[in-house]
Design a protein around this motif. Structure first.
Motif, mmCIF file in Angstrom:
data_model
loop_
_atom_site.group_PDB
_atom_site.id
_atom_site.type_symbol
_atom_site.label_atom_id
_atom_site.label_comp_id
_atom_site.label_asym_id
_atom_site.label_seq_id
_atom_site.Cartn_x
_atom_site.Cartn_y
_atom_site.Cartn_z
ATOM 1 N N LYS A 54 -3.068 -4.089 -10.505
ATOM 2 C CA LYS A 54 -3.898 -3.287 -10.130
ATOM 3 C C LYS A 54 -4.760 -4.323 -8.796
ATOM 4 O O LYS A 54 -5.157 -3.637 -7.941
ATOM 5 C CB LYS A 54 -5.292 -3.328 -11.268
ATOM 6 C CG LYS A 54 -6.554 -2.265 -10.820
ATOM 7 C CD LYS A 54 -6.001 -1.121 -11.011
ATOM 8 C CE LYS A 54 -7.208 -0.068 -10.789
ATOM 9 N NZ LYS A 54 -6.857 1.233 -10.666
ATOM 10 N N VAL A 55 -4.615 -5.670 -9.093
ATOM 11 C CA VAL A 55 -5.169 -6.543 -7.726
ATOM 12 C C VAL A 55 -4.375 -6.159 -6.548
ATOM 13 O O VAL A 55 -4.902 -5.776 -5.441
ATOM 14 C CB VAL A 55 -5.212 -7.716 -7.914
ATOM 15 C CG1 VAL A 55 -5.311 -8.700 -6.841
ATOM 16 C CG2 VAL A 55 -6.348 -8.013 -9.191
ATOM 17 N N ARG A 56 -2.766 -5.980 -6.870
ATOM 18 C CA ARG A 56 -2.109 -5.777 -5.823
ATOM 19 C C ARG A 56 -2.246 -4.142 -4.998
ATOM 20 O O ARG A 56 -2.548 -4.203 -3.629
ATOM 21 C CB ARG A 56 -0.623 -5.736 -5.917
ATOM 22 C CG ARG A 56 0.102 -7.160 -6.274
ATOM 23 C CD ARG A 56 1.470 -7.226 -6.558
ATOM 24 N NE ARG A 56 1.764 -8.362 -7.236
ATOM 25 C CZ ARG A 56 2.345 -9.383 -6.350
ATOM 26 N NH1 ARG A 56 2.289 -9.192 -4.864
ATOM 27 N NH2 ARG A 56 2.750 -10.713 -6.387
ATOM 28 N N GLU B 242 -4.898 -2.138 -5.308
ATOM 29 C CA GLU B 242 -6.109 -2.150 -4.628
ATOM 30 C C GLU B 242 -6.348 -2.935 -3.392
ATOM 31 O O GLU B 242 -6.945 -2.508 -2.388
ATOM 32 C CB GLU B 242 -7.301 -2.723 -5.493
ATOM 33 C CG GLU B 242 -7.553 -1.754 -6.765
ATOM 34 C CD GLU B 242 -7.715 -0.199 -6.246
ATOM 35 O OE1 GLU B 242 -8.691 -0.100 -5.545
ATOM 36 O OE2 GLU B 242 -7.157 0.590 -6.869
ATOM 37 N N ARG B 243 -5.709 -4.155 -3.184
ATOM 38 C CA ARG B 243 -5.578 -4.926 -1.991
ATOM 39 C C ARG B 243 -4.826 -4.266 -0.918
ATOM 40 O O ARG B 243 -5.167 -4.431 0.255
ATOM 41 C CB ARG B 243 -4.967 -6.399 -2.254
ATOM 42 C CG ARG B 243 -4.632 -7.031 -0.828
ATOM 43 C CD ARG B 243 -4.064 -8.261 -1.027
ATOM 44 N NE ARG B 243 -3.524 -8.956 0.026
ATOM 45 C CZ ARG B 243 -2.410 -8.549 0.895
ATOM 46 N NH1 ARG B 243 -1.582 -7.774 0.187
ATOM 47 N NH2 ARG B 243 -1.993 -9.063 1.827
ATOM 48 N N SER C 245 -6.975 -2.045 1.160
ATOM 49 C CA SER C 245 -7.991 -2.839 1.843
ATOM 50 C C SER C 245 -7.618 -3.129 3.310
ATOM 51 O O SER C 245 -6.554 -3.258 3.591
ATOM 52 C CB SER C 245 -8.391 -4.369 1.256
ATOM 53 O OG SER C 245 -9.155 -5.183 2.216
ATOM 54 N N HIS D 29 -8.877 -5.093 5.102
ATOM 55 C CA HIS D 29 -8.618 -6.759 5.479
ATOM 56 C C HIS D 29 -7.363 -7.201 4.685
ATOM 57 O O HIS D 29 -7.323 -8.619 4.689
ATOM 58 C CB HIS D 29 -9.753 -7.183 4.939
ATOM 59 C CG HIS D 29 -11.171 -6.837 5.846
ATOM 60 N ND1 HIS D 29 -12.489 -6.947 5.273
ATOM 61 C CD2 HIS D 29 -11.043 -6.302 6.972
ATOM 62 C CE1 HIS D 29 -13.333 -6.484 6.127
ATOM 63 N NE2 HIS D 29 -12.853 -6.104 7.197
ATOM 64 N N SER D 30 -6.321 -6.429 4.331
ATOM 65 C CA SER D 30 -5.304 -6.930 4.049
ATOM 66 C C SER D 30 -4.420 -7.532 5.258
ATOM 67 O O SER D 30 -3.498 -6.382 5.680
ATOM 68 C CB SER D 30 -4.250 -6.119 3.028
ATOM 69 O OG SER D 30 -5.095 -5.874 2.017
ATOM 70 N N PHE D 31 -4.513 -8.597 5.894
ATOM 71 C CA PHE D 31 -3.881 -8.463 7.325
ATOM 72 C C PHE D 31 -2.654 -8.509 7.240
ATOM 73 O O PHE D 31 -2.074 -8.170 8.428
ATOM 74 C CB PHE D 31 -4.783 -9.907 7.779
ATOM 75 C CG PHE D 31 -5.983 -9.903 7.867
ATOM 76 C CD1 PHE D 31 -6.940 -9.093 8.532
ATOM 77 C CD2 PHE D 31 -6.806 -10.706 7.103
ATOM 78 C CE1 PHE D 31 -8.350 -8.779 8.603
ATOM 79 C CE2 PHE D 31 -8.353 -10.666 6.914
ATOM 80 C CZ PHE D 31 -9.068 -9.798 7.826
ATOM 81 N N SER D 32 -2.021 -9.132 6.207
ATOM 82 C CA SER D 32 -0.357 -8.960 6.255
ATOM 83 C C SER D 32 0.103 -7.774 6.324
ATOM 84 O O SER D 32 1.399 -7.613 6.256
ATOM 85 C CB SER D 32 0.107 -9.984 5.051
ATOM 86 O OG SER D 32 -0.116 -9.244 3.820
ATOM 87 N N HIS E 4 -0.681 -5.382 8.540
ATOM 88 C CA HIS E 4 -0.860 -4.754 9.643
ATOM 89 C C HIS E 4 0.440 -5.331 10.616
ATOM 90 O O HIS E 4 0.491 -6.320 10.956
ATOM 91 C CB HIS E 4 -2.154 -5.584 10.575
ATOM 92 C CG HIS E 4 -3.722 -4.802 9.767
ATOM 93 N ND1 HIS E 4 -4.815 -5.375 10.394
ATOM 94 C CD2 HIS E 4 -3.745 -4.436 8.586
ATOM 95 C CE1 HIS E 4 -5.489 -4.969 9.712
ATOM 96 N NE2 HIS E 4 -5.227 -4.588 8.523
ATOM 97 N N SER F 99 8.128 -12.861 3.079
ATOM 98 C CA SER F 99 7.195 -12.421 2.193
ATOM 99 C C SER F 99 8.011 -11.028 1.775
ATOM 100 O O SER F 99 8.468 -10.384 2.481
ATOM 101 C CB SER F 99 6.126 -11.816 2.868
ATOM 102 O OG SER F 99 5.310 -13.196 3.455
ATOM 103 N N ILE F 100 7.753 -10.813 0.636
ATOM 104 C CA ILE F 100 8.189 -9.490 -0.123
ATOM 105 C C ILE F 100 6.725 -8.743 -0.419
ATOM 106 O O ILE F 100 6.123 -9.508 -1.437
ATOM 107 C CB ILE F 100 9.006 -9.703 -1.400
ATOM 108 C CG1 ILE F 100 10.243 -10.383 -1.120
ATOM 109 C CG2 ILE F 100 9.195 -8.322 -1.898
ATOM 110 C CD1 ILE F 100 10.983 -10.750 -2.240
ATOM 111 N N GLN F 101 6.412 -7.664 0.254
ATOM 112 C CA GLN F 101 5.005 -7.370 0.067
ATOM 113 C C GLN F 101 4.856 -6.215 -0.846
ATOM 114 O O GLN F 101 3.583 -5.824 -1.153
ATOM 115 C CB GLN F 101 4.356 -7.127 1.683
ATOM 116 C CG GLN F 101 4.424 -8.287 2.366
ATOM 117 C CD GLN F 101 3.253 -8.193 3.382
ATOM 118 O OE1 GLN F 101 2.349 -8.055 3.122
ATOM 119 N NE2 GLN F 101 3.725 -8.294 4.606
#
Lengths: 158, 444
Positions: A62-64, A66-67, A70, A72-75, A77, A153-155
């Motif tokens: 859920k954290v993932r 919801e993030r 956001s 503000h999840s700069f990675s 962009h 990174s694996i996002q």
């Protein structure tokens, strides 16, 4: 009894929800006590005393998601996109009372972010149960073929 | 031959007291000089001796981009050899770790064999060297052994150059952070456990190292990760037991005053730690059984002192960063000016309940993995710097926050946590060890 064709359909459906980034609907496919596990080594016995790439309960999933919503999840962009290509899922085993079905699915996965992309491959194991009349994922274990490589990174979600 | 190699004054001019020139991150030539100078004359972390528990066990890695082998000899001494056959130069070992067959190193190409101290044991058809000058060649000396190796409480460091500060002179009191991590084991020793995460970064190694004591970024860069966790947890009843993951995430979005008050301590040579008074690890739930074992091992007062020290990140400049309070380390392995692998290892506190290992495994997965929502934003920012610095109009990176003229007299001391003093300290050491005379061995 769980029908095998429903299991196969669920595995395909899950991958499609991920590729279309319908994360809230995806989240609902998992039971409350579900585990999403991507081990760090081959044959890794557990995720508690050995580091994994992911070993997450529903709260962490859920954290993932919801993030990802956001600004503000700069990675994110620009946003990442992914595509699963699945081999036909196969029912590997059914437990004695027929309540848990294990499905094995080899896959290719591509995640891309503008000019960067990574390709991962491996085998996914779904442990499926019937809950309140619907088929749900109790565990998803993703065994990467290159789990021990130095990875960027694996996002998103495999 | 480039702008910097023959021009020490130009290298020196890259670092000012309160600013550094972008070339320290962007120039491939400076990267080469770093590997030849800074990374050769200082003490670089190789590995932990528990990775090679028995004679013949090896672990391979790189030091200053050069492949090396850490191995344990028949005499149980841990040595570091260059991973290069004395003959034509093939790497002797290509696996990450294992056991040398018959306690010998055997080259996969022509079958030369070497003892675990690097000396030649056998060469096939050796008669072919009769009447040649082989005996006086470099090849006859066997595998190059790094002479300056120090095993400090299990942590193995090497200095590649023959010249440079002694181990004690270089690290001095900063070794207290390693001491604290080891002392946290009831039996007074650590074992590597739980695997290694290898996270590929498309940035200069210094961006990662600087970030470890950069306390101005968590509340911004990690708002999306830790802030989301905080928001989700806020829906839970106040007395709900906090999962360990939530305990570990939440302090990342503490406010500026928290990070300022926690303080940062500097030693000479670029070493520092944040979390002098308290840290993001201070408020983890107590581990009753473990604390009892610690009291039995050390006595109540000493156990309290050991566990009361909850340092955040300690930087052992330039290669190693440790988190004593949760027994996790990160190692920078530079590859190019814009490419670095960060390796994260976790430790078992020997004699402690396995739950402590579970805590460090969880932390390192949540924060340091290629799949970490915290790591993603850090890495994004490093790359953004790497690309942004290429713009013209401003070639300088500001490190002015809380700069004081008094730093000229020496950097060692305790400062407010939000200060950029740890980065200024790193670059002061950088400038010193980038001077050519420090590394060539021509002048000592």
């Amino acid at each position: 009894m769980i029908r095998h064709e429903d299991c196969v359909a669920l595995v395909y459906h899950e991958a499609r929800l991920l590729d279309e980034q319908r994360f809230d609907a995806w989240y609902e496919l998992y039971t409350e006590d579900a585990l999403y596990w991507m081990p760090l080594t081959r044959g890794q016995p557990d995720g508690l005393t050995h580091t994994s790439l992911m070993y997450e309960d529903k709260l962490l999933l859920k954290v993932r998601i919801e993030r990802l919503k956001s600004p503000h999840s700069f990675s994110q962009h620009p946003r990442s996109h992914c595509q699963h290509v699945l081999q036909h899922p196969a029912v590997e085993s059914v437990d004695h009372d027929g309540l848990t079905v294990v499905v094995r699915t080899p896959f290719f996965y591509m995640e891309s972010q503008l000019d960067d992309s990574i390709v991962l491959a491996g085998v996914t194991w779904h442990h499926l149960v019937s809950e309140k009349g619907a088929l749900r994922i109790r565990m998803k274990k993703i065994e990467l073929v290159n789990c021990d490589a130095a990875l960027p990174s694996i996002q998103l979600f495999l | 031959m480039g702008k910097y190699t023959e021009n020490p004054l130009a290298v020196d001019a890259l670092v000012r007291e309160d600013q550094v020139h972008r070339d320290v991150y962007l120039s491939p030539e400076i990267f080469e000089l770093e590997m030849q100078r800074l990374w050769r004359t200082t003490w670089i972390y190789v590995g932990h001796d528990s990775q090679v528990p028995a004679p013949g066990d090896f672990y391979t890695t790189t030091l200053a981009t050069q492949p090396v082998i850490m191995l344990r000899g028949d005499d149980h001494v841990v040595r570091v050899l260059m991973n290069r056959c004395a003959h034509k130069g093939a790497k002797l070992l290509s696996g990450q770790q294992g056991r040398c067959e018959a306690n010998l190193l055997r080259c996969p190409y022509h079958g030369w064999t070497f003892r675990l101290d690097g000396s030649i044991r056998s060469i096939p058809q050796k008669g072919g060297y009769e009447g040649t000058a082989f005996a006086s060649s470099n090849a006859a000396r066997g595998v190059v052994r790094i002479e300056n190796v120090r095993n400090y409480r299990g942590f193995v460091f090497a200095r590649l150059s023959d010249v440079g500060p002694s181990f004690e002179e270089y690290f001095g009191e900063s070794l207290s952070s390693i001491d604290n991590m080891v002392d946290r084991a009831p039996e007074g020793r650590l074992e590597i456990a739980g695997g290694v995460l290898r996270y590929l970064h498309d940035c200069n190694w210094k961006m990662f190292i600087e970030n470890l004591n950069d306390t101005m970024h968590p509340m911004v860069a990690h708002e999306s990760a830790a802030g989301t966790a905080k928001k989700l947890w806020a829906n839970e009843p106040a007395d709900a037991p906090k999962p360990m993951a939530i305990e570990q995430f939440l302090p990342f979005v503490n406010g500026y005053s928290f990070f300022d008050e926690m303080g940062v301590k500097l030693w000479e040579n670029g070493h520092s730690y944040s979390g002098v008074k308290f840290s993001i690890h201070s408020k983890y739930s107590s581990e009753g059984e473990y604390e009892k074992l610690m009291e039995q091992a050390y006595g109540a007062e000493r156990a309290r002192a050991i566990l009361g020290e909850v340092r955040h990140n300690t930087v052992y400049y330039p290669s190693l960063t440790i988190k004593g309070a949760i027994q996790a380390i990160r190692v920078a392995r530079p590859i190019a000016h814009d490419k670095t692998v960060i390796e994260s290892f976790t430790f078992r506190l020997v004699g402690a309940p396995e739950r402590l290992l579970e805590r460090t495994v969880l932390y390192t997965r949540l924060i340091n993995a290629p799949t970490s929502v915290v790591g993603h934003d850090d890495r994004h920012c490093y790359r953004a710097i790497q690309e942004g610095l290429a713009t013209d109009g401003n070639e300088w990176v500001s490190l002015h926050r809380n700069h004081a003229i008094s730093e000229r007299d020496g950097m060692a001391g305790t400062y407010n946590g939000l200060s950029e003093v740890s980065m200024r300290g790193q670059f002061r050491a950088w400038a010193r060890f980038m001077k050519p005379h420090a590394s060539t061995g021509e002048h000592s």
